[in-house]
Write an enzyme that holds these catalytic residues in place. Structure first.
Site, PDB file in Angstrom:
ATOM      1  N   ASP A  63       8.822   5.097   2.905  1.00 35.83           N
ATOM      2  CA  ASP A  63       9.054   3.763   2.360  1.00 35.83           C
ATOM      3  C   ASP A  63      10.133   3.747   1.286  1.00 35.83           C
ATOM      4  O   ASP A  63      10.582   4.789   0.810  1.00 35.83           O
ATOM      5  CB  ASP A  63       7.739   3.175   1.813  1.00 35.83           C
ATOM      6  CG  ASP A  63       6.900   4.209   1.069  1.00 35.83           C
ATOM      7  OD1 ASP A  63       7.461   5.197   0.589  1.00 35.83           O
ATOM      8  OD2 ASP A  63       5.678   4.016   0.982  1.00 35.83           O
ATOM      9  N   ASN A 104      -6.290   1.716  -3.335  1.00 31.89           N
ATOM     10  CA  ASN A 104      -6.794   0.661  -2.440  1.00 31.89           C
ATOM     11  C   ASN A 104      -6.783   1.116  -0.980  1.00 31.89           C
ATOM     12  O   ASN A 104      -7.009   0.320  -0.084  1.00 31.89           O
ATOM     13  CB  ASN A 104      -5.975  -0.628  -2.611  1.00 31.89           C
ATOM     14  CG  ASN A 104      -4.510  -0.437  -2.224  1.00 31.89           C
ATOM     15  OD1 ASN A 104      -4.111   0.629  -1.764  1.00 31.89           O
ATOM     16  ND2 ASN A 104      -3.706  -1.476  -2.416  1.00 31.89           N
ATOM     17  N   HIS A 113      -4.141   2.362   0.676  1.00 29.17           N
ATOM     18  CA  HIS A 113      -2.893   2.216   1.421  1.00 29.17           C
ATOM     19  C   HIS A 113      -2.291   3.578   1.761  1.00 29.17           C
ATOM     20  O   HIS A 113      -2.461   4.547   1.040  1.00 29.17           O
ATOM     21  CB  HIS A 113      -1.888   1.295   0.714  1.00 29.17           C
ATOM     22  CG  HIS A 113      -1.224   1.848  -0.504  1.00 29.17           C
ATOM     23  ND1 HIS A 113      -0.806   1.065  -1.552  1.00 29.17           N
ATOM     24  CD2 HIS A 113      -0.875   3.118  -0.865  1.00 29.17           C
ATOM     25  CE1 HIS A 113      -0.235   1.814  -2.473  1.00 29.17           C
ATOM     26  NE2 HIS A 113      -0.261   3.070  -2.082  1.00 29.17           N
ATOM     27  N   GLU A 129      -0.607  -2.072   2.956  1.00 26.64           N
ATOM     28  CA  GLU A 129      -1.642  -2.535   2.038  1.00 26.64           C
ATOM     29  C   GLU A 129      -2.858  -3.058   2.810  1.00 26.64           C
ATOM     30  O   GLU A 129      -2.738  -3.411   3.993  1.00 26.64           O
ATOM     31  CB  GLU A 129      -1.087  -3.670   1.169  1.00 26.64           C
ATOM     32  CG  GLU A 129       0.142  -3.285   0.334  1.00 26.64           C
ATOM     33  CD  GLU A 129      -0.196  -2.441  -0.891  1.00 26.64           C
ATOM     34  OE1 GLU A 129      -1.170  -1.659  -0.868  1.00 26.64           O
ATOM     35  OE2 GLU A 129       0.534  -2.558  -1.888  1.00 26.64           O
TER      36      GLU A 129
END
Ligand code: F6R
Length: 241
Positions: A67, A136, A138, A143
């Site tokens: 990313d 979380n 990810h 996400e």
């Protein structure tokens, strides 16, 4: 899923680097998927050490990063391009034309994402993908969501992620709100996956990734379906397993 729990971050980094180094030794032209963030820094330092001591050669290695922040160019000190140079590329003999990181300044995102996917395909697919994991759940910047986003795409970062990543910036306002990320299918298409996590603050996420139901609300849970995943954890991250 093969889970290895080690004593501390240093051992985690060494184990991870050894796995990546073996991959490169066995196949010098390996296609390696890379991650950023604080987790893989020790792994990169160890890979640099292995390179400098003559144990691995990166001259034929091809890399694809997971990313990049959208809106940052490669010279920006907060870009993942800058990060990769700082911790890995500028210390090893990788051929720059074999390095791929999504372009944070792409004018046409749709085309940029499609081109990234095509390049991965043309390279023969990813042999081993290195992953960190967000609190979380990810992976890359996929996400928590209602569905799994398949291919490389533009992401709106979660409040949680923006907050977590603000530690690398002067203020939370400076953290980009969007990123370009490989999708879940891109990651799942890798032949092997190596996920790293350290610290007790991720222990619940890791527990759910391994034992919970498979859901896009915890994107990493999809790794339960991949045939060749190695997870390396320190005692903290593995404390609920
Ligand atoms: C980074 C990436 C992210 C990080 C994750 C964990 O390229 O894709 O998924 O791996 O946010 O970050 P750290 O390691 O900083 O806890």
């Amino acid at each position: 899923m093969r889970i290895i729990i080690v004593k501390d971050y240093e051992e985690l980094s060494k184990r991870a680097a050894n796995i990546l180094a073996s991959q490169i030794i066995l196949k010098p032209s390996s296609v390696i998927g890379l991650a950023t963030g604080s987790t893989p820094i020790g792994t990169y330092q160890e890979l640099v050490r292995l390179y400098k001591s003559g144990n691995i050669d990166f001259s034929e290695v091809v890399t694809f990063n997971l990313d990049e922040y959208y809106g940052l160019d490669r010279y920006d000190k907060q870009s993942y391009y800058f990060f990769m140079n700082k911790y890995l590329f500028s210390h090893i003999n990788i051929d720059r034309k074999n390095v791929h990181i999504p372009d944070g300044k792409a004018e046409n995102i749709y085309i940029a994402c499609k081109t990234y996917e095509k390049k991965i395909k043309k390279a023969g697919g990813i042999d081993i993908q290195l992953l960190g994991i967000g609190r979380n759940g990810h992976i890359g910047f996929n996400e928590p969501d209602m569905k799994f986003e398949a291919l490389t795409h533009l992401v709106n970062l979660d409040e949680d992620t923006i907050k977590a990543n603000s530690r690398f910036f002067n203020s939370i306002e400076e953290v980009p709100k969007q990123a370009i990320s490989m999708g879940i299918k891109t990651i799942m298409n890798s032949k092997k996956i190596l996920l790293l996590a350290y610290g007790a603050q991720k222990n619940e996420t890791i527990y759910n990734m391994v034992n919970g139901r498979i859901t896009p609300e915890l994107p990493a849970s999809v790794l339960q379906l991949h045939p060749d995943v190695t997870v390396i954890l320190d005692k903290g991250a593995g404390s609920l397993l």
